[in-house]
Design an enzyme around this catalytic site. Structure first.
Site: not given
Ligand code: GLN
Length: 488
Positions: A177, A153, A78
């Site tokens: 997330s 996310s 990420k």
């Protein structure tokens, strides 16, 4: 070339000599080539760096220097994890072009374990969101239906793993997330106990809630990746220094004799029928395997979301003060330093991040501190107390991971509250600091994945993985998305 789609299988194939780390990298890059135009899972693929790492992994293995199960495995990160020499943006304009001078601890650990870093995945700006639509660089899409969101996310990480353009990925989870995008993409996602994975080099959103964790195809792969990244780190002052659970050895233990609680508050209004039915069927399956099922009530869960939306923005408003146009990334000039800072922040942050900074600053301001932040902290304490009471009766808890399957792109963009409700099931574990994970349990009538959440008390990863592995066996989930290939 076609390659195994789990870390465990790829790892075996490498040692049998039936393929190389370079082949594995070719395999995931080929998938990325076929799917990125539709999915936009990655912000940046590090072709050169990954090639060098794959060749080094092969040379190392050939020399008999086996670094363990992640050796030679292509992993995506990420883009809120600092990578030395590689742009790290948090999907924000304010960090455009910022190249960290150091690796996050999880990144160093992956490199030491011989993993091959494929690239950086898309996210909601500063990890604020549940759909990956808040990225300043454009949204990601769901491999199961490219008109829908992959969740967020960590949506880019989840989409990459679901599509096979990485064998595993790291995400971060502040309120859900990792778990919610895992649920929406048919992957496994783990938020470990707070403090067990170092946050050093994770760009902070809400420091008392943030945890890094794995997103993988299988529960076993999640265990392999988690064991590679966690452990005490003196660079993170909240890092846990005691003994760590042994997750891999608990995968085959089954659930016979375990007491599993079904959370009453995480069902009913707002929950899709297909989700509730799939979870109920799985609970029956667990009972047939010998688990004792207990319905439990945690009334404080009803107010967890409200508390989260005070605590998370409050911490974010303070953490994001460092982005001032002086130290990192974007600078928009002005007549005075103050004007430069105001312009940089005004242009650099997107609307959701701005909303959180405003909310958080207000909640912490003189005269309101106790009414908002103080009250939210009391809710947090109530959640911990409720959980302590319930964990005296049960070993683990289950619920849906998300009240709905993947929603259409754009559907919740104009309604922040609807977006916030995506995390109603996942937020309590962050507030408590407890581990929780999502396991795919089936598809709905539209062919969209459904995830079940398994929660456990702090450092209860062994029992959590025991339940998750049984859920995975019972679900037999081996469906793979068919992503339309766009000529081009
Ligand atoms: N969707 C939640 C939020 O927007 C959780 C995000 C996260 O876990 N990083 O805050």
């Amino acid at each position: 070339m076609s390659i195994p789609d789990t870390i465990a299988a790829a790892s075996r194939a490498l040692r049998e000599g039936s393929l190389t780390a370079a082949d594995l990298l070719d395999g995931v890059l080929e998938r990325a080539q076929m799917t990125e135009a539709q999915l936009h899972a990655y912000l940046n693929i590090d072709h050169d760096g990954a090639r060098v790492a794959a060749e080094a992994a092969d040379a190392d293995l050939a020399a008999g220097n086996d670094r363990g199960p992640l050796h030679g495995i292509p992993i995506a990160l990420k883009d809120n994890l600092c990578t030395r020499g590689m742009e790290t943006t948090c999907a924000s304009q304010i960090l455009a072009g910022w190249i960290p001078p150091y690796d996050a601890t999880v990144v160093s650990r992956l490199r030491e374990a011989g993993a091959v870093i494929v690239g950086k995945t898309n996210l909601d700006e500063f990890a604020m969101g549940s759909s990956t639509e808040n990225s300043a660089y454009g949204p990601s899409f769901n491999p199961w239906d490219i008109t829908r969101v992959p969740g967020g996310s960590s949506g880019g990480s989840a989409a990459a793993v679901a599509a096979g353009s990485a064998l595993g990925a790291l995400g971060s989870d502040t309120g859900g997330s990792i778990r919610q995008p895992a649920a929406l993409t048919g992957t496994v996602g783990v938020k470990p106990t707070y403090g067990t994975v170092s946050r050093y080099g994770l760009i902070a959103f809400a420091s008392s809630l943030d945890q890094i964790g794995p997103i993988t195809r299988t529960v076993e792969d999640a265990a392999l990746l988690l064991e590679a990244i966690w452990g005490h780190d003196p660079k993170d002052s909240t890092s846990y220094a005691g003994e760590y659970p042994q997750v891999r050895r608990s995968l085959d233990a089954g659930v016979d004799g375990l007491r599993i609680g079904v959370v009453k508050e995480l069902s009913g209004e707002g929950y899709e029928l297909a989700v509730e039915q799939a979870v109920a069927a799985m609970v029956e399956g667990l009972a047939r395997q010998g688990a004792e099922i207990v319905e439990v009530s945690l009334p404080s869960f009803e107010i967890a979301l409200s508390a989260y939306y005070l605590i998370a923005p409050a911490e974010a408003s303070s953490n994001l003060a460092r982005f001032d146009g002086v130290r990192y990334g974007l600078r928009v000039d002005g007549e005075t330093t103050e004007e430069m800072m105001a312009r940089t922040r005004g242009q650099g942050f997107g609307p959701e991040v701005t909303r959180r900074i405003l909310l958080g600053t207000y909640a912490l301001s003189a005269g309101y501190y106790d009414a908002f932040y103080g009250q939210a902290q009391r809710v947090r304490a109530a959640i911990r107390a409720d959980l302590a009471r319930v964990y005296a009766q049960v070993d683990a808890l289950v619920s849906p991971t998300s009240p709905t399957v993947a929603f259409p792109a754009g559907a919740r963009l104009d309604d922040p509250l609807a977006m916030y409700l995506s995390d109603i099931c996942t937020i309590p574990s962050n507030l408590a600091g407890d581990p929780a994970m999502s396991v795919p349990i089936g598809l709905d009538q539209l062919g969209l994945p459904i995830g079940m959440q398994v929660m456990a008390p702090s450092l209860g990863e062994e029992v959590m993985f025991r339940v998750a592995a049984e859920v995975e066996r019972l679900a037999g989930f081996d469906a793979r998305p068919e992503i339309p290939v766009v000529a081009g």
